[in-house]
Design a protein around this motif. Structure first.
Motif, short mmCIF file in Angstrom:
data_model
loop_
_atom_site.label_atom_id
_atom_site.label_comp_id
_atom_site.label_asym_id
_atom_site.label_seq_id
_atom_site.Cartn_x
_atom_site.Cartn_y
_atom_site.Cartn_z
N ALA A 157 0.82 -1.22 0.00
CA ALA A 157 0.00 0.00 0.00
C ALA A 157 0.85 1.27 0.00
O ALA A 157 0.54 2.24 -0.70
N ALA A 160 2.37 1.79 -3.49
CA ALA A 160 1.35 2.22 -4.45
C ALA A 160 0.96 3.68 -4.21
O ALA A 160 0.78 4.45 -5.16
N ARG A 193 -2.36 -2.90 -7.76
CA ARG A 193 -2.91 -1.98 -6.76
C ARG A 193 -3.37 -0.68 -7.41
O ARG A 193 -4.44 -0.16 -7.11
N SER A 221 -11.59 -4.61 -11.10
CA SER A 221 -10.86 -3.37 -10.85
C SER A 221 -11.42 -2.19 -11.64
O SER A 221 -12.16 -2.35 -12.62
#
Length: 292
Positions: A157, A160, A193, A221
Motif C-alpha cells: 500500500a 502504491a 494496486r 478493478s
C-alpha cells in the motif's frame, strides 16, 4: 499511347502507395526509433486475431549476439546516449526518481516500476537488457514525452501510494498526457494496486506487465471497468511467475469481457527477465493509444 497510359498509371499508383505509407507512419503517435533493431525477431504463432503471439526468442542471438558483454552492456548501435542531456535525478515528497524528457506539457508519460532488489537506476540503465531502457527513454524524449523511473518504499500500500502521488504530480503538469505504467517482475503488485485506484485509472493509457504476476481480482478493478489496455509479456521458461498462470489470467480477462484490449506476447524459451529486454515499446504503446 497505351504504353504512356500504363506508365502514368504506374507512377500514380506508386505515388499513392508512398503517400499511404507516409500517412500511416504519421498517424502513429510515437515516431519510429531503431525499429529494425528492436522489432520482434520472428512470430512463431498468432492467435485470437493477433492478441496472443508467440515470439521466437533465442538466447544466443538475442543476448550473446546483441550484447558486447552479455547481460551487462549492449552493443553501441542499440543505444543513443544524447538523451542523457534530458535526464534528471529528482525527489518529490521523499520519492527519489529519474525523469527523462518534458516534466511539463508532455504528450505521453511512461512510468517503469522495478522488481524485487531493483531501484530507480534499473529503469534508466542504458546498456542492460539489450538497450531497451535506452530505447524507451529516447522514444519519450523524441516524442515530447516524459519517462519516469522511481524508487518506492515497498510493493504494498505504501509503495502504491507513493507512485500514485508521483503520477498525480506530473500528470497535473501535463494534463493531456496519456500515462503508461510498466511493471517488471514483483513491480506488478503495484500495477494491480494502482489498477484499483480511480484517480490513477482516470489518467491511464495502459498497463504493461513484464515478466510479472497475475491478479484474479483484476476483472473487478477500476482499470478493467475503464477498459484500460493491458499488455502481458512473459517468458515461456519463467520460473518465478509461470507462463501458464499468466496465460490463464489473459484468458480470464478475455472471457470476462470479449473484445477487451489485452495482448499477450509469449517469448518462447525466454526466462524471467526476457520481456524487459525484448518487449517492443513503440509497437505496444502505439497499440494502447489506438485502443483508447
Amino acid at each position: 499511347m497505351i504504353r504512356s497510359f500504363r506508365l502514368a498509371r504506374h507512377v500514380i499508383l506508386a505515388a499513392c502507395a508512398s503517400l499511404a505509407a507516409t500517412m500511416a507512419v504519421a498517424a502513429e503517435p510515437l515516431k519510429p526509433y531503431k525499429d529494425d533493431l528492436f522489432a520482434y525477431p520472428g512470430i512463431i504463432e498468432t492467435r485470437d486475431e493477433g492478441a496472443y503471439r508467440i515470439v521466437d526468442y533465442r538466447e544466443m542471438r538475442d543476448i550473446n549476439g546483441r550484447d558486447e558483454v552479455p547481460e551487462r552492456r549492449a552493443q553501441a548501435k542499440y543505444v543513443s546516449l544524447g538523451v542523457r542531456r534530458q535526464e534528471q535525478t529528482l525527489a518529490l515528497d521523499g520519492i527519489g526518481h529519474v525523469a527523462v524528457g518534458r516534466t511539463e506539457g508532455a504528450r505521453f508519460i511512461t512510468v517503469y516500476l522495478h522488481g524485487q532488489g531493483g531501484s530507480r537506476k534499473q529503469g534508466v540503465d542504458d546498456f542492460t537488457f539489450g538497450g531497451n531502457f535506452n530505447r524507451i527513454k529516447n522514444l519519450m524524449a523524441a516524442n515530447e514525452g516524459l519517462y519516469l523511473s522511481p524508487d518506492f518504499p515497498d510493493f504494498g500500500a505504501a509503495g502504491a501510494a507513493a507512485v500514485a502521488r508521483l503520477i498525480a504530480y506530473y500528470a497535473n503538469k501535463s494534463p493531456q498526457a496519456s500515462v503508461f505504467i510498466a511493471c517488471g517482475s514483483a513491480g506488478g503488485a503495484l500495477c494491480h494496486r494502482l489498477a484499483n485506484d480511480p484517480q490513477v485509472v482516470g489518467r491511464l493509457g495502459g498497463l504493461l506487465l513484464l515478466g510479472s504476476l497475475w491478479d484474479d481480482g483484476y476483472v473487478r478493478s477500476a482499470a478493467f471497468k475503464a477498459k484500460v489496455p493491458l499488455f502481458i509479456g512473459q517468458g515461456s521458461r519463467d520460473k518465478v511467475f509461470p507462463v501458464e498462470r499468466m496465460e490463464a489470467f489473459y484468458q480470464s480477462v478475455r472471457k470476462a469481457a470479449p473484445g477487451y484490449p489485452i495482448r499477450l506476447v509469449r517469448f518462447e524459451s525466454g526466462t524471467h527477465g526476457t520481456p524487459i529486454r525484448m518487449t517492443d515499446w513503440r509497437e505496444t504503446l502505439n497499440w494502447m493509444l489506438a485502443a483508447r
